[in-house]
Structures are given as C-alpha cells and as structure tokens.
Design an enzyme around this catalytic site. Structure first.
Site, PDB file in Angstrom:
ATOM      1  N   GLN A 119       0.822  -1.201   0.000  1.00 47.61           N
ATOM      2  CA  GLN A 119       0.000   0.000   0.000  1.00 47.61           C
ATOM      3  C   GLN A 119       0.859   1.256   0.000  1.00 47.61           C
ATOM      4  OE1 GLN A 119      -1.142   0.508   4.632  1.00 47.61           O
ATOM      5  NE2 GLN A 119      -1.724  -1.488   3.761  1.00 47.61           N
ATOM      6  N   HIS A 121       0.351   5.772   1.077  1.00 45.34           N
ATOM      7  CA  HIS A 121      -0.486   6.852   1.578  1.00 45.34           C
ATOM      8  C   HIS A 121      -0.155   8.143   0.828  1.00 45.34           C
ATOM      9  CE1 HIS A 121      -1.471   4.070   4.739  1.00 45.34           C
ATOM     10  NE2 HIS A 121      -0.227   4.058   5.180  1.00 45.34           N
ATOM     11  N   GLU A 138       4.142   8.391   8.479  1.00 47.51           N
ATOM     12  CA  GLU A 138       4.084   7.550   9.668  1.00 47.51           C
ATOM     13  C   GLU A 138       5.460   6.987  10.009  1.00 47.51           C
ATOM     14  OE1 GLU A 138       1.354   4.460   8.621  1.00 47.51           O
ATOM     15  OE2 GLU A 138       2.602   3.699   6.999  1.00 47.51           O
ATOM     16  N   HIS A 196       4.846   0.491   0.953  1.00 52.77           N
ATOM     17  CA  HIS A 196       5.261  -0.271   2.130  1.00 52.77           C
ATOM     18  C   HIS A 196       4.255  -1.380   2.438  1.00 52.77           C
ATOM     19  CE1 HIS A 196       2.536   2.908   3.585  1.00 52.77           C
ATOM     20  NE2 HIS A 196       2.146   2.015   4.472  1.00 52.77           N
ATOM     21  N   ARG A 216      -4.557   0.685  -1.518  1.00 52.00           N
ATOM     22  CA  ARG A 216      -4.044  -0.675  -1.694  1.00 52.00           C
ATOM     23  C   ARG A 216      -3.600  -0.876  -3.127  1.00 52.00           C
ATOM     24  NH1 ARG A 216      -9.025  -2.561   0.601  1.00 52.00           N
ATOM     25  NH2 ARG A 216      -8.889  -2.698   2.865  1.00 52.00           N
TER      26      ARG A 216
END
Length: 331
Positions: A119, A121, A138, A196, A216
C-alpha cells in the site's frame, strides 16, 4: 437575613470554594485512554494476550491508542471521547499544535499475523484535494518479530511509472520491492508516497498523521468479510507513489521527527517535563510501574499496553517501575 448571618454564610461559601479550588489544583492531569479496535483479516491475538487490550473483536488487528479520528476514537475513563476532552480543555495540546486545524497525531498498536496489503499513503496536497482529509506520514517501531520476519519498504531501485503499472498488472511488483529483515527495536520512517507493507509475524507501534487514507496496490487476492476481493486503488497509487528506494533520514537522536510528531523510546526509570509547548503521549511497551506528577503529587499505576496522555503544561513527572519501556510522542 440579618448582617451577621449573611457574613457567616459568605465565609462558609468562600471556604467551600477554596477547598474545591484546592482539589482542582491537585487533581491528576494525566489521562489513561482506552482504544478503539479493528478486526482486519490479517490480524492476530497478541494485542489481547500480551498487551492487555480488552476487546471482543477476533482477530484483534489494531488498537488505536491515541486517536481523535472519527473512524476510531480513543476514550476517557468516563466514556467521553478524546476529541470531546480536547474541545473542553483549550490549550491542552500546546503551542506547537496551534498551527494545526485538528489534532495532528494518531498512535496504534498493530499485530500482523498475516501479511498486510502492499500500500501507499498520499501527501497532504493530494489527500485534501481527493479525499477531503490529510495525507499520512508515519513511523513504525518494531515490538516483536518472529525469526525471518521482513517488511516491504520502498523499491530496490528507481523505476518508471510505466514499469510500476506493468508490474502491478503482471504480478511481478514484489520483485522490485525493498524487502527488509526486521528485529525487535528496529524503526522505520515512512513519508507519504512511500510504498510499504508490514508482513506476517510482526507487531509494531505506529505513530502517524491523523489520517485514515490508504491506497491498496496488491492484496494477495484475498476476500473481504463480504466474500468479495478487497478494493484496490491502482489509479491513485500510480499518482502518489515515490518509485524509488527510501532515503536516509537524520532525526538528531530521535527515533523519528517531522512536522507532526517527534518520537523517542525511553527505557527504565526516567524523569521528564511536559511543558506548555506540547502534550506528551506515552505508550507503555513493556513492564509496569508508576507515573507521578510533581505538581499534584498524584500517582497512576501503569503497565504494558496502556496509553497515557499528559496535557501541555502538566509539568515535571517521573516514571518508575520494573522492566519499563515507553514510546514518547510530542509535537
């Protein structure tokens, strides 16, 4: 009422107000939060059995330990949400958070019994335009890793958008991914746009932006709870993915640092100060002990698997106990 009676009543009311004020001053400021939990199909049971997270969900995949996100808020002991607390306590986040329109951080515990999807972001700019919420940078701090465990972290080499799309279509994407062996204590910083995937046999603490946007790319052909293949987001992933190896970062002694969070691992007993600039979040990763606030003199028992929120301005505090390890987050 005569003058003498009025004066007597006035003095009693002043005394009651003074006593009430004393109790307010010395009331403990640190809050223990209860998480919302998720039962994604790849999860296990370690958050329940090893970290003491209470939930009726099976599997127990994620616990959102510090969250104002509507998809999974954290709760105070009285049942109110963490967002409600913030709304009624101006200044509790600190001056460093004044630049944000919402609480900037979300902290999770994640138990991957099976591989998570590959996936990515999006950035703030892309997410605000297309999803009407912020993007997601993150970091992961590895709490447990089975022998031979690994994760995907960017690409082994830079590839073109055309090659990226072709590899997705012909199922050769993993041949170009950077597979990294992991061990307890490893840390990974994942800027938005970095492809990642957490893989099986890993438990992590994740500190991230306050966002729930995930695209995804590959999901191993798995079916969701509705019996249908889980949704992929290929066009969006092609737009936002950085098709290159991850870049080395210098966090000046911290585990991770960006505009939204600064994270440190703290082992054993320690003393610290939570000043007016930022709240402090503590995730207790190991051990048990006591947190004591200097200003109030109040103490709180703590243990592995708990999330503690110290409002900005709490002041000096001390953490003591046995085999303690905490993840400390500030802005």
């Amino acid at each position: 009422m005569d003058g003498a009676a009025f004066c007597t009543l006035f003095r009693k009311n002043r005394l009651l107000c003074s006593i009430s004020g004393i109790f307010e001053v010395y009331k403990m400021k640190t809050i223990q939060l209860t998480p919302s939990c998720k039962d994604y199909l790849w999860g296990g049971e370690k958050l329940r059995t090893e970290y003491g997270i209470q939930s009726e969900l099976h599997p127990l995949s994620e616990a959102w330990m510090l969250s104002c996100h509507p998809d999974g808020p954290s709760y105070l002991p009285d049942g109110s949400t963490f967002q409600q607390y913030i709304n009624t306590h101006p200044g509790c986040l600190g001056t460093h958070c004044e630049k944000f329109s919402e609480f900037p951080v979300l902290a999770k515990l994640i138990d991957a019994k099976k591989d998570l999807s590959i996936q990515v972001h999006p950035s703030n700019e892309y997410a605000l335009e297309h999803e009407h919420q912020y993007g997601k940078t993150e970091m992961w701090y590895v709490l447990e890793a089975e022998p031979g465990a690994s994760l995907y972290y960017g690409f082994t080499h830079e590839i073109s958008k055309e090659e990226f799309e072709r590899r997705i279509q012909d199922n050769t994407l993993t041949d170009a991914l950077n597979a990294v062996p992991v061990h307890k204590g490893d840390c990974f910083f994942i800027p938005s746009g970095t492809l990642h995937a957490i893989r099986k046999g890993i438990v992590v603490a994740e500190i991230q932006q306050n966002s729930n946007v995930t695209y995804r790319i590959y999901d191993y052909g798995r079916l969701g709870a509705d019996g249908k293949p889980r949704q992929l987001h290929i066009p969006q992933a092609l737009d936002v993915t950085l098709r290159e190896p991850p870049k080395a970062q210098d966090f000046h002694g911290h585990l991770a640092q960006c505009d939204y969070f600064t994270v440190d691992a703290v082992e054993g007993d320690f003393e610290d100060v939570c000043d007016e600039t930022s709240f402090t979040s503590l995730l207790v990763l190991e051990g048990r002990g006591t947190l004591t606030e200097t200003a109030t003199g109040e103490s709180l028992p703590i243990r592995k698997g708990q999330s503690l929120f110290l409002p900005a301005g709490t002041g000096a505090y001390a953490v003591t106990g046995t085999d303690l390890k905490c993840l400390r987050t500030r802005v």
